[in-house]
Design a protein around this motif. Structure first.
Motif, short mmCIF file in Angstrom:
data_model
loop_
_atom_site.label_atom_id
_atom_site.label_comp_id
_atom_site.label_asym_id
_atom_site.label_seq_id
_atom_site.Cartn_x
_atom_site.Cartn_y
_atom_site.Cartn_z
N ASP A 1 -16.72 17.97 0.52
CA ASP A 1 -17.56 16.81 0.20
C ASP A 1 -18.96 17.26 -0.24
O ASP A 1 -19.54 16.69 -1.17
CB ASP A 1 -17.67 15.89 1.41
CG ASP A 1 -16.38 15.10 1.65
OD1 ASP A 1 -15.52 15.11 0.76
OD2 ASP A 1 -16.25 14.49 2.73
N SER B 1 -18.62 19.01 -3.69
CA SER B 1 -18.28 18.01 -4.68
C SER B 1 -19.47 17.13 -5.05
O SER B 1 -19.76 16.90 -6.22
CB SER B 1 -17.12 17.13 -4.18
OG SER B 1 -16.77 16.16 -5.13
N CYS B 2 -20.18 16.64 -4.04
CA CYS B 2 -21.32 15.74 -4.29
C CYS B 2 -22.47 16.44 -5.00
O CYS B 2 -23.10 15.87 -5.90
CB CYS B 2 -21.81 15.14 -2.97
SG CYS B 2 -20.69 13.94 -2.25
N GLU C 1 -20.29 15.92 -9.14
CA GLU C 1 -20.44 14.46 -9.25
C GLU C 1 -19.40 13.70 -8.43
O GLU C 1 -18.95 12.63 -8.81
CB GLU C 1 -20.36 14.03 -10.72
CG GLU C 1 -21.45 14.65 -11.58
CD GLU C 1 -21.35 14.24 -13.04
OE1 GLU C 1 -20.35 13.58 -13.41
OE2 GLU C 1 -22.28 14.55 -13.81
N GLY C 2 -19.02 14.30 -7.31
CA GLY C 2 -18.09 13.63 -6.39
C GLY C 2 -16.65 13.61 -6.85
O GLY C 2 -15.81 12.97 -6.21
N GLN C 3 -16.31 14.34 -7.92
CA GLN C 3 -14.95 14.28 -8.47
C GLN C 3 -13.97 15.24 -7.82
O GLN C 3 -12.76 15.09 -7.96
CB GLN C 3 -15.00 14.56 -9.98
CG GLN C 3 -15.77 13.55 -10.79
CD GLN C 3 -15.72 13.87 -12.27
OE1 GLN C 3 -14.65 13.98 -12.86
NE2 GLN C 3 -16.87 14.06 -12.88
N ILE D 1 -11.90 16.71 -4.84
CA ILE D 1 -11.39 16.19 -3.56
C ILE D 1 -10.39 17.17 -2.96
O ILE D 1 -9.90 18.08 -3.63
CB ILE D 1 -10.72 14.81 -3.74
CG1 ILE D 1 -9.52 14.94 -4.70
CG2 ILE D 1 -11.72 13.79 -4.25
CD1 ILE D 1 -8.69 13.67 -4.83
N LEU E 1 -27.07 16.28 3.23
CA LEU E 1 -25.67 15.91 3.46
C LEU E 1 -25.18 16.44 4.80
O LEU E 1 -24.43 15.76 5.51
CB LEU E 1 -24.80 16.45 2.33
CG LEU E 1 -24.94 15.73 0.99
CD1 LEU E 1 -24.28 16.54 -0.13
CD2 LEU E 1 -24.32 14.34 1.06
#
Length: 587
Positions: free
Chosen positions: A405, A408-409, A413-415, A417, A584
């Motif tokens: 996480d 990715s963030c 761009e959070g894509q 997983i 985060l």
């Protein structure tokens, strides 16, 4: 696009000349001691603190020179950075004196590439290829429901097979996304469909070439279950060059060009017997033995249907490659680390080209500050990536969710997983269990606040150290290794000087088997637990490199499978990416 938007031959030659000038510049050291270690073999100890650069094992094979009196030359047998030691042999005269100077002249690997670009016909062909492929238009890649022989492929991995229908495309594989497996499956499937096709498989390092070729062979082995012709295809895949890691090919000796399997076995045995580089006499004997064996290995570029080699080796072998018919497919693995001039020199040798890599990880290394060098040598072909010619692998199977996480963030761009099958796999989750450790608890991601800032003062380890964070690492590592073992914990830092300081603390703590590495050497690896010490997040390695700095941080964090420890001081929050990581972690 107009030709003016692309590189020009003079710019490329200038860039390569400038990089050669800087990377080939001699490294100067003051000699602190000289010890003979056998006939015509000497250990030279240097004062690393009086130099703006440190020793690196990659200097093995460099030429040594000293002004004397009397002046002399020698070959660099090996370098032990940890001991500030240079081992030299084949001296032209007496060794350098204590208190004197010694210079190391690194190998000039870019000369072959520069010489190619000096040819107007070559430059015209390469730049013309770039202009052609970057003006091609395609419809978006379609979803592929199944790939015969490869039921384990994930959705995006199957989609990547659509790149085989294009002249030019990109396979974007973030950390742990299965890029290497996908590359192997793509090339194996391509060979099965086109049994006479000729493929050139390239990567940046000998280790990376080995891993990519082994993936192809394993994929063909999978196909053997349903297609007997895959067995013969496996025999036509060959590793070109002599610097492969023989141990990687145990049970797959057919991939090596050596006809004598006993020769491969003997090389593999010698690899396991490599003495410490600080033991000059033993290392010289060992190196002579293994070099003599490797010299007996043929280089069958003409016979290989799938030829796997380094990009540097391909540049030196360019005339031999050009003499053949064009390759049906060229695949560059780890291509985000291949500079534009290098890629453009080799890509036109193929009818189709796929660039596999991740431009969010490490880029080509450039030492020159010249504008042309930075502009062209510091970027890869990913500069020309667009949604039409791209497949992004969005599922990864390395990092536990909490680590994924963050990566990715901050970087994707959070894509990115966790792969669905991994998240549902009890064994996968068990391997990523984070047991209780004092001061960390059971957290998979931990932010350790450091009370001191790093600095660039000269120390006996060099420039770029932070005593407090190194001290903490020496204290926490025994608790971590007590849970998962020394071989499963990795310590990363951007600075060689800090690496030396950390290794001293770990040695004092009895943790001599824990790997401590600069981040550049860690790409491609993975460990249960990773500790990242940025030392000086506002320095030139991180904040001072607005493009390369984030990539370095990304590589460091994404090596971790189960637990990630990031050490930060107040000053480190000035780095935007580390600040986001800290936020985060802290929630």
């Amino acid at each position: 696009m107009q030709r003016s938007e692309f590189m020009s031959q003079p710019e490329i030659i200038d860039a390569l000349e400038e990089e050669l000038r800087v990377s080939g510049r001699p490294l100067k050291f003051t000699v602190s001691d000289v010890n003979p270690d056998g006939p015509a073999l000497f250990k030279i100890f240097i004062n690393s603190a009086d130099s703006s650069h440190g020793l690196d094992e990659s200097l093995e094979g460099a030429a040594a020179w000293w002004p004397g009196p009397p002046k002399g030359t020698a070959d660099v047998l090996s370098v032990s950075a940890e001991h500030d030691q240079i081992n030299i042999r084949y001296l032209s005269g007496p060794p350098p004196r204590k208190g004197g100077q010694i210079e190391l002249h690194p190998p000039r690997y870019l000369e072959a590439l520069r010489d190619l670009w000096k040819s107007p016909l070559f430059a015209e062909a390469s730049l013309g290829w770039l202009e052609k492929v970057t003006t091609l238009t395609y419809s978006p890649l379609l979803d592929v429901r199944s790939v015969p022989g490869f039921p384990k492929l994930r959705d995006r991995q199957r989609q990547a097979f659509g790149l085989l229908d294009r002249e030019f495309g990109f396979l974007w594989g973030p950390p742990g996304a299965g890029k290497t497996y996908t590359v192997g499956a793509i090339l194996a499937s391509y060979l099965r469909q086109r049994p006479q096709a000729r493929i050139l498989l390239l990567s940046t390092t000998n280790w990376a070439v080995d891993i990519a070729l082994l993936s192809v062979d394993r994929s063909l082995e999978e196909l053997e279950r349903t297609d007997p012709t895959a067995h013969e295809l496996r025999q036509r895949c060959k590793r070109i060059g002599t610097h492969f890691i023989a141990a990687n090919y145990k049970g797959r000796e057919h991939l090596l060009p050596a006809v004598d399997s006993d020769l491969v076995r003997r090389i593999a045995e010698l690899e396991t017997e490599m003495p410490d580089r600080s033991n000059a006499a033993a290392y010289a004997t060992w190196k002579d033995k293994i070099s003599a064996l490797r010299a007996r290995i043929p280089k069958p570029i003409d016979q290989a249907q799938v030829a796997a080699m380094t990009t540097t080796g391909a540049a030196f072998s360019y005339r031999s490659l050009l003499a053949r018919k064009p390759f049906d497919l060229i695949l560059f693995d780890e291509s985000s680390q291949v500079s534009l001039p290098h890629a453009l020199a080799l890509a036109p040798l193929g009818r189709r080209v796929i660039f596999a890599g991740d431009h969010k990880q490490l880029a080509p290394i450039v030492r020159s500050a010249h504008p042309d060098a930075k502009k062209w040598l510091g970027v890869s072909m990913f500069k020309y990536m667009n949604p039409q010619n791209l497949c992004f692998l969005n599922e990864q199977s390395r990092m536990a969710k909490e680590i994924c996480d963050i990566v990715s963030c901050v970087f994707y761009e959070g894509q990115l997983i966790v792969a669905e099958k991994c998240a549902a796999d009890a064994e996968w989750r068990a391997e990523r269990r984070a047991q209780f450790v004092h001061g960390i608890g059971t957290d998979r991601v931990h932010l350790e606040k450091c009370s001191a800032e790093g600095d660039f003062k000269q120390t006996k380890y060099g420039i770029g150290t932070r005593y407090k964070s190194a001290e903490y690492i020496g204290q926490i590592v025994p608790f971590l290794t007590g849970q998962v073992g020394e071989e499963n914990v990795l310590v990363l830092t951007p600075y060689r000087a800090q690496r030396g300081l950390i290794k001293t603390f770990l040695r004092n703590a009895g943790q001599t088997k824990v790997p401590v590495s600069t981040v550049h050497r860690a790409q491609g690896s993975e460990y249960h637990t990773v500790i990242f010490d940025p030392v000086i997040a506002t320095g030139e390695k991180l904040l001072g490199h607005p493009v390369e700095g984030p990539r370095l941080i990304n590589v460091a964090l994404s090596r971790a499978k189960a637990r990630l420890v990031v050490i930060m001081s107040v000053g480190d929050y000035a780095n935007e990416y580390l600040r986001r990581v800290a936020q985060l972690i802290s929630g």
